[in-house]
Motif scaffolding. Structure first.
Motif, PDB file in Angstrom:
ATOM      1  N   UNK A 150      31.038  36.018  37.110  1.00 54.78           N
ATOM      2  CA  UNK A 150      32.312  36.671  37.388  1.00 54.78           C
ATOM      3  C   UNK A 150      33.473  35.879  36.785  1.00 54.78           C
ATOM      4  N   UNK A 151      34.380  36.615  36.100  1.00 55.54           N
ATOM      5  CA  UNK A 151      35.513  35.986  35.433  1.00 55.54           C
ATOM      6  C   UNK A 151      36.818  36.661  35.837  1.00 55.54           C
ATOM      7  N   UNK A 152      37.886  35.857  35.860  1.00 54.84           N
ATOM      8  CA  UNK A 152      39.253  36.358  35.866  1.00 54.84           C
ATOM      9  C   UNK A 152      39.958  35.707  34.687  1.00 54.84           C
ATOM     10  N   UNK A 153      40.439  36.533  33.767  1.00 51.28           N
ATOM     11  CA  UNK A 153      41.149  36.048  32.594  1.00 51.28           C
ATOM     12  C   UNK A 153      42.646  36.263  32.803  1.00 51.28           C
ATOM     13  N   UNK A 154      43.436  35.213  32.558  1.00 53.53           N
ATOM     14  CA  UNK A 154      44.881  35.270  32.712  1.00 53.53           C
ATOM     15  C   UNK A 154      45.506  34.801  31.408  1.00 53.53           C
ATOM     16  N   UNK A 155      46.338  35.642  30.818  1.00 53.43           N
ATOM     17  CA  UNK A 155      46.972  35.310  29.543  1.00 53.43           C
ATOM     18  C   UNK A 155      48.464  35.555  29.641  1.00 53.43           C
ATOM     19  N   UNK A 156      49.229  34.639  29.066  1.00 54.92           N
ATOM     20  CA  UNK A 156      50.674  34.792  29.001  1.00 54.92           C
ATOM     21  C   UNK A 156      51.133  34.828  27.562  1.00 54.92           C
ATOM     22  N   UNK A 157      51.628  35.964  27.097  1.00 56.38           N
ATOM     23  CA  UNK A 157      52.151  36.083  25.742  1.00 56.38           C
ATOM     24  C   UNK A 157      51.114  35.759  24.682  1.00 56.38           C
ATOM     25  N   UNK A 184      43.125  32.959  22.627  1.00 59.93           N
ATOM     26  CA  UNK A 184      41.776  32.493  22.954  1.00 59.93           C
ATOM     27  C   UNK A 184      41.103  33.362  24.008  1.00 59.93           C
ATOM     28  N   UNK A 185      41.902  34.080  24.801  1.00 56.01           N
ATOM     29  CA  UNK A 185      41.357  34.878  25.902  1.00 56.01           C
ATOM     30  C   UNK A 185      40.696  36.165  25.408  1.00 56.01           C
ATOM     31  N   UNK A 186      41.264  36.786  24.379  1.00 58.19           N
ATOM     32  CA  UNK A 186      40.764  38.085  23.919  1.00 58.19           C
ATOM     33  C   UNK A 186      39.280  38.051  23.535  1.00 58.19           C
ATOM     34  N   UNK A 187      38.812  37.087  22.733  1.00 61.19           N
ATOM     35  CA  UNK A 187      37.374  37.045  22.442  1.00 61.19           C
ATOM     36  C   UNK A 187      36.525  36.799  23.680  1.00 61.19           C
ATOM     37  N   UNK A 188      37.059  36.060  24.666  1.00 67.44           N
ATOM     38  CA  UNK A 188      36.313  35.826  25.905  1.00 67.44           C
ATOM     39  C   UNK A 188      36.126  37.129  26.670  1.00 67.44           C
ATOM     40  N   UNK A 189      37.192  37.912  26.770  1.00 65.93           N
ATOM     41  CA  UNK A 189      37.101  39.188  27.483  1.00 65.93           C
ATOM     42  C   UNK A 189      36.049  40.080  26.835  1.00 65.93           C
ATOM     43  N   UNK A 190      36.068  40.152  25.520  1.00 67.90           N
ATOM     44  CA  UNK A 190      35.110  41.010  24.818  1.00 67.90           C
ATOM     45  C   UNK A 190      33.684  40.505  24.992  1.00 67.90           C
ATOM     46  N   UNK A 191      33.515  39.182  25.110  1.00 66.61           N
ATOM     47  CA  UNK A 191      32.175  38.611  25.303  1.00 66.61           C
ATOM     48  C   UNK A 191      31.666  38.807  26.719  1.00 66.61           C
ATOM     49  N   UNK A 192      32.553  39.127  27.661  1.00 65.82           N
ATOM     50  CA  UNK A 192      32.184  39.244  29.075  1.00 65.82           C
ATOM     51  C   UNK A 192      31.974  40.685  29.521  1.00 65.82           C
ATOM     52  N   UNK A 193      31.814  41.599  28.603  1.00 62.00           N
ATOM     53  CA  UNK A 193      31.767  43.009  28.959  1.00 62.00           C
ATOM     54  C   UNK A 193      30.577  43.385  29.829  1.00 62.00           C
ATOM     55  N   UNK A 194      29.507  42.606  29.809  1.00 63.17           N
ATOM     56  CA  UNK A 194      28.359  42.908  30.664  1.00 63.17           C
ATOM     57  C   UNK A 194      28.412  42.142  31.984  1.00 63.17           C
ATOM     58  N   UNK A 195      29.563  41.503  32.266  1.00 66.72           N
ATOM     59  CA  UNK A 195      29.738  40.743  33.503  1.00 66.72           C
ATOM     60  C   UNK A 195      30.802  41.412  34.371  1.00 66.72           C
TER      61      UNK A 195
END
Length: 328
Positions: A147-154, A159-170
């Motif tokens: 389980x992930x929570x991604x937080x991005x500011x501006x 670096x967060x965008x590739x992580x979100x795409x890699x976590x699509x099955x989570x």
């Protein structure tokens, strides 16, 4: 060969083309193996000359650069959280997170907001220009958890965008903040994600900056939080989250409980006083404006300097007691 037309700068993505390119790649690898050769690929950490294939405006004062080798040979592999060192025309180096597709072996993509002198140089780069790149390296590793929570500011979305795409099955959620929608890059790509898992939170639509508690709305006890953005946002998250928190800041870390000390520059004998609220780099730059530095966060190694006692000092973050004599 003309520049690839798709979002990440890849070749056309229809199924027949994908099959053909994979078959060709497999054949090349097989024939090299039969000749006891390895596929040609730049070694990680070595400098590479790359061609800027695409420059795109992603948001207000934000451009992305998509780069490849001159002959479209494969680039070193990378994982979400990796960055590259980009050498600018002035000779300075800056670190930028890779924000493209890790499965794309032919291109790297970065995005840069125009803020200081370095970013202004990046914004002056044009399609077809040659740039020097070193890396990739990972100072923000993405670990495999349920389980992930991604937080991005501006611009912290990079670096967060590739992580979100890699976590699509989570099990994942994304909170993306910014001054306004016009200032927030990659909203078009984020719009392709599950809207039930994404909260776009511009200050202009809420009247006030987001609080740490709001950012952590989806943070269950067993959630790993990945956060990248300005220092106040990260500080707000850290107040309420002490475990399972991974973060990367794009400004120098604050000095906490700093103590004054002295730096002696061996080659000139100059002794510099380092106050409790300043870094050695800040003070040394006043005496030596040309001193090399880059990330100002302690991970790139550009400012690492030899001490006369045989040790090393990262003058952007390391502190000491008494007097430290540097070989400079």
């Amino acid at each position: 060969m003309s520049a690839p037309p798709d979002l990440y700068g890849r070749r056309p993505t229809d199924r027949l083309w994908k099959f053909a390119t994979r078959a060709i790649s497999a054949y090349e690898v097989m024939t090299r193996f039969m000749r006891s050769e390895t596929p040609e690929q730049p070694a990680k950490g070595l400098s590479m000359k790359l061609v800027v294939r695409k420059v795109k405006t992603e948001a207000e004062d934000v451009v992305s650069l998509t780069m490849s080798t001159e002959d479209w040979s494969p680039l070193p592999t990378w994982q979400p959280g990796c960055h590259i060192d980009l050498r600018l025309p002035s000779g300075t180096e800056r670190q930028y997170s890779l924000c493209g597709d890790p499965e794309d072996r032919w291109t790297y993509r970065i995005a840069v907001r125009k803020l200081g002198a370095g970013s202004q140089e990046v914004h002056a780069i044009k399609e077809g220009d040659l740039v020097t790149v070193r890396g990739p390296r990972n100072a923000f590793p993405f670990i495999d958890v349920p389980r992930y929570l991604f937080i991005a500011g501006g611009i912290g979305i990079t670096p967060i965008l590739p992580m979100v795409k890699a976590a699509q099955d989570k099990d994942w959620h994304l909170v993306y903040c910014g001054r306004s929608r016009d200032s927030m890059p990659f909203l078009d790509e984020i719009a392709e994600l599950d809207p039930a898992r994404v909260w776009i939170r511009p200050d202009t639509e809420f009247g006030v900056p987001v609080s740490g508690k709001e950012l952590l709305t989806w943070a269950l006890p067993n959630t790993h939080v990945y956060c990248c953005g300005p220092a106040p946002m990260i500080a707000g998250v850290r107040v309420d989250r002490t475990t399972g928190l991974h973060y990367e800041r794009f400004s120098p870390p604050p000095i906490v409980d700093g103590r004054p000390f002295e730096i002696e520059l061996r080659r000139t004998g100059t002794v510099l006083q380092i106050p409790k609220d300043r870094t050695a780099l800040d003070v040394i730059r006043e005496a030596m404006p040309a001193v090399a530095y880059s990330c100002r966060q302690g991970f790139c190694g550009t400012c690492t300097t030899k001490r006369v006692d045989g040790g090393d000092m990262r003058i952007c973050v390391d502190r000491g007691r008494g007097r430290i004599v540097l070989d400079m």
